[in-house]
Design a protein around this motif. Structure first.
Motif, mmCIF file in Angstrom:
data_model
loop_
_atom_site.group_PDB
_atom_site.id
_atom_site.type_symbol
_atom_site.label_atom_id
_atom_site.label_comp_id
_atom_site.label_asym_id
_atom_site.label_seq_id
_atom_site.Cartn_x
_atom_site.Cartn_y
_atom_site.Cartn_z
ATOM 1 N N ARG A 66 -7.319 -8.833 -5.524
ATOM 2 C CA ARG A 66 -8.725 -8.483 -5.677
ATOM 3 C C ARG A 66 -9.003 -7.138 -5.023
ATOM 4 O O ARG A 66 -8.210 -6.629 -4.236
ATOM 5 N N ILE A 67 -10.156 -6.602 -5.371
ATOM 6 C CA ILE A 67 -10.575 -5.313 -4.824
ATOM 7 C C ILE A 67 -10.584 -5.369 -3.293
ATOM 8 O O ILE A 67 -11.083 -6.325 -2.699
ATOM 9 N N GLY A 68 -10.000 -4.355 -2.682
ATOM 10 C CA GLY A 68 -9.954 -4.280 -1.226
ATOM 11 C C GLY A 68 -8.654 -4.750 -0.627
ATOM 12 O O GLY A 68 -8.389 -4.481 0.553
ATOM 13 N N ASP A 69 -7.812 -5.443 -1.413
ATOM 14 C CA ASP A 69 -6.522 -5.907 -0.897
ATOM 15 C C ASP A 69 -5.560 -4.739 -0.725
ATOM 16 O O ASP A 69 -5.551 -3.793 -1.512
ATOM 17 N N GLU A 70 -4.747 -4.830 0.296
ATOM 18 C CA GLU A 70 -3.740 -3.808 0.570
ATOM 19 C C GLU A 70 -2.427 -4.209 -0.093
ATOM 20 O O GLU A 70 -1.991 -5.362 0.014
ATOM 21 N N VAL A 71 -1.793 -3.279 -0.793
ATOM 22 C CA VAL A 71 -0.534 -3.576 -1.489
ATOM 23 C C VAL A 71 0.462 -2.446 -1.282
ATOM 24 O O VAL A 71 0.083 -1.298 -1.048
ATOM 25 N N THR A 111 1.702 2.725 0.667
ATOM 26 C CA THR A 111 0.729 1.656 0.864
ATOM 27 C C THR A 111 -0.602 2.117 0.287
ATOM 28 O O THR A 111 -1.019 3.262 0.501
ATOM 29 N N GLY A 112 -1.261 1.230 -0.457
ATOM 30 C CA GLY A 112 -2.550 1.568 -1.032
ATOM 31 C C GLY A 112 -3.492 0.392 -1.008
ATOM 32 O O GLY A 112 -3.133 -0.711 -0.583
ATOM 33 N N VAL A 113 -4.715 0.633 -1.471
ATOM 34 C CA VAL A 113 -5.738 -0.404 -1.531
ATOM 35 C C VAL A 113 -6.195 -0.555 -2.976
ATOM 36 O O VAL A 113 -6.402 0.447 -3.671
ATOM 37 N N ILE A 114 -6.325 -1.789 -3.436
ATOM 38 C CA ILE A 114 -6.784 -2.038 -4.806
ATOM 39 C C ILE A 114 -8.235 -1.565 -4.915
ATOM 40 O O ILE A 114 -9.122 -2.052 -4.213
#
Length: 729
Positions: free
Chosen positions: A680-685, A628-631
């Motif tokens: 977008r920036i801040g979204d978790e993917v 799991t990461g964050v953009i």
């Protein structure tokens, strides 16, 4: 003479002038002055301060639509001119307009389009004033009839041609240093000769050695420097102790990381009878052992700073001093410069003294043990250091007061996660862990900030030449873009891009604290700001929201701190305030500030590159695993995702196969044409590691199929999926 000529042109030069016209205006009427005049004129032309026209007339470049600066190449072949005048905008240069200019060359550029439109100004190189690239580190490839070097620095996009008789025995796969013998001409690449073979690119440790050489970092000390270090005394003479304030009976401690060997700061806190606090900060007196203009001093200036790489430290001064007599090791006499401050319960420094001293630290504390005492209340550790616990508790109180005062005036607190790559004895990465910052780290940070501010303010009011650590106001254009991004998150900032108080920016950080976009907002805010640097002018520090700041606390590893100590010795201890002394420092400090700022950036670049390399190596056996990461960034060609351990990878837009995605510049997002999915920036993917390229220091991710971005759910930390093996920190 050079100053006279330039002053004349700036004040009276209304048009390009011939030599005899300048000569007449400056009233040069004898032979010796004329020779000096011609030499100065030629030097100004070589430096790009003046430009000679085709009709042999001289003029100022800025009056002739020319800009002087440094080339900053991009791996794709184009470049930017970074003007010498920091108030001027960067200029875009097409590959065809570079001439033979290479990365970091000092050049003159003719403007092709004035900066009166929304587009970035463009220009073309008309003259190379100074070559920056003399040697290239890269991988040698043998092509039978000749060889070539593929530069490690991707800002040198073209290979270096090596004639067969200039290979010096190099074979394909060798990491080499090539000396450039001919610079690019037309379509011809640069030509060079192999002067050193570092080893094969697959040999253990060669990767780091290549990075060190690529950045021009010197490892070995010259013999004369080592001889000087060998002759340094191992103990302190009684006669020197008599010249200093003797604090050996005071309870003073060092607090550092467990692996630190160059201990250059020690601290003491006492509660005063009037309820105030007495804070003592004692810094290793390096200038006592490194005298001005000696071989060691000259070498320290050239290096500018110690460099801390993943698996080694390249010190600014030899280990015999940095880990020996200069290091504030426990229970031994050490020479220091002290700064003692009386601080009120509101954090005001109402009294201070700066003096030379001798100390004997009571204990060499680690951050871990101080954190156990203050944060964890570990009974065993508190019992072990029972005599020191009351002082540590007072330190915690005072640090909290100082932090409250600093944040109250509007300082910005960038609390980024800092990663450490753990490697084995062969340099192979074993883990990437997050450095925890707890009360121990924070209290030392606050005490060092207080000492640095106090020393800076003291010399500001003395009005003598001094070296400051400055942080200018943010770039207006970058800050405006950042404000627009905040608007897309529903956040507003009090103030405008050309006039904002740091406190307004700190409030933004507080609003997003604990949110997935916290890290991204902090990073984008930091990118909108200018870099801190050293400067003889005291113009304040925007990020710390203070008018006065310098670096006083790390003379073992930073040359500007050593200079600050030298100035303290000059002005306060030796009482040298004569005209010659003032003039000497006034003339010397601009170059010291420029050079050390440049060396600091070089060290940061090398440290970042080694981290990126080892992070990429660490991810090599993770291909196919899910995380799991964050953009963290979005571009027209894809999006970067940062994992919990700070490893960052690219998801190329071609990997987004469920739709056609278009880049929305204002909201920094990729938007699906059919699905209306927004990344977008801040979204978790959720991502899967697709590939790793250690040569490029890059990691590629792809999205786990059948998912939509998880947008801005409040969550403290992104966590790994079940496939990830968690390790105890």
């Amino acid at each position: 003479m050079k100053d006279d000529i330039l002053t004349f042109f700036k004040e009276s030069g209304t048009k390009p002038l011939a030599v005899d016209e300048i000569e007449e205006a400056l009233e040069i009427d004898d032979t010796s002055h004329f020779k000096e005049f011609v030499k100065a004129l030629n030097a100004l032309e070589e430096e790009g301060e003046l430009v000679r026209t085709r009709k042999n007339r001289f003029g100022l470049p800025e009056k002739m639509n020319l800009i002087r600066g440094r080339i900053q190449m991009h791996a794709k072949g184009f470049a930017f001119l970074i003007p010498d005048d920091e108030d001027q905008t960067d200029v875009f240069i097409n590959p065809a307009d570079l001439g033979s200019a290479m990365n970091k060359d000092k050049v003159l550029v003719r403007m092709e389009r004035k900066d009166d439109s929304d587009k970035r100004p463009e220009g073309s190189v008309i003259r190379i004033l100074e070559r920056a690239t003399l040697q290239v580190v890269g991988t040698f490839e043998d092509n039978r009839a000749f060889g070539f070097v593929i530069a490690d620095d991707k800002r040198i996009p073209n290979d270096i041609f090596i004639p067969k008789n200039r290979t010096n025995g190099a074979v394909s796969g060798h990491k080499v240093i090539a000396h450039i013998t001919k610079y690019p001409e037309g379509r011809k690449s640069a030509e060079g000769e192999i002067i050193h073979i570092l080893g094969h690119k697959n040999d253990p440790g060669i990767d780091i050695i290549s990075i060190i050489h690529k950045h021009g970092i010197t490892v070995d000390f010259p013999d004369e420097v080592l001889d000087q270090a060998a002759n340094a005394p191992e103990c302190i003479s009684e006669s020197e102790i008599q010249n200093r304030r003797d604090l050996r009976d005071e309870v003073i401690v060092t607090i550092d990381g467990a692996d630190a060997k160059d201990l250059d700061d020690a601290v003491m806190v006492k509660k005063c009878d009037n309820g105030n606090y007495k804070l003592g900060v004692y810094i290793a007196d390096v200038t006592y052992y490194v005298e001005q203009s000696t071989p060691m001093d000259k070498e320290a200036f050239e290096r500018g700073t110690s460099v801390y790489l993943v698996d080694r430290v390249i010190p600014m001064i030899p280990h015999r001093l940095s880990n020996g007599i200069c290091s504030l090791n426990p229970q031994v006499d050490r020479l220091t410069l002290g700064c003692e401050m009386e601080i009120t319960s509101k954090g005001e420094v109402i009294r201070h003294e700066i003096f030379q001293s001798v100390i004997k630290t009571a204990e060499r504390m680690t951050y871990t043990d101080v954190n156990k005492i203050l944060a964890d209340h570990d009974e065993e550790t508190r019992a072990k250091y029972s005599s020191l616990v009351p002082m540590f508790e007072q330190m915690e109180e005072l640090a909290s007061i100082l932090r409250g005062k600093r944040m109250g005036r509007g300082a910005i607190d960038f609390d980024f996660k800092e990663a450490q790559v753990l490697v084995d004895e062969k340099g192979k990465p074993e883990d990437v862990v997050i450095r925890e910052r707890s009360v121990g780290e924070r209290l030392i940070e606050e005490f060092m900030l207080a000492a640095n501010e106090t020393v800076a303010e003291h010399f500001h009011w003395m009005d003598v030449p001094f070296i400051h650590r400055i942080h200018e106001d943010p770039d207006e254009g970058k800050l405006q873009s950042f404000f627009e991004f905040l608007g897309s998150l529903g956040l507003t900032v009090k103030g405008t891009a050309n006039e904002v108080h740091p406190q307004a920016l700190q409030k933004v950080i507080e609003k997003v604290q604990g949110e997935p976009e916290e890290m991204i907002v902090s990073k984008l805010m930091l990118r909108s700001m200018k870099q801190a640097k050293y400067d003889p002018q005291s113009i304040g520090h925007f990020g710390l929201a203070t008018e006065f700041y310098t670096h006083f606390t790390s003379p073992i590893r930073r040359y500007p701190d050593l200079v600050v100590h030298r100035l303290i010795r000059t002005y306060l201890i030796n009482k040298q305030m004569d005209k010659d002394t003032i003039r000497y420092w006034k003339e010397s400090l601009p170059e010291i500030a420029r050079h050390t700022s440049e060396k600091e950036r070089t060290a940061v670049d090398a440290e970042r590159e080694t981290d990126d390399l080892k992070k990429a190596e660490y991810m090599q056996d993770k291909i196919g695993e899910e995380f799991t990461g964050v953009i963290s960034s979005v571009t027209s060609f894809g999006m970067f995702v940062e994992l919990e351990n700070t490893v960052e990878g690219l998801i190329h837009v071609s990997y987004l196969t469920d739709d056609y995605y278009h880049y929305d510049e204002k909201s920094l997002a990729l938007v699906g044409e059919r699905t209306a999915n927004v990344y977008r920036i801040g979204d978790e993917v959720e991502i899967k590691v697709a590939s790793v390229n250690t040569d490029e220091r890059t990691v590629d991710f792809e999205l786990v199929q059948s998912q939509k971005p998880k947008q801005r759910k409040k969550k403290n930390k992104p966590t790994a999926t079940k496939n990830r093996k968690k390790k105890k920190r």
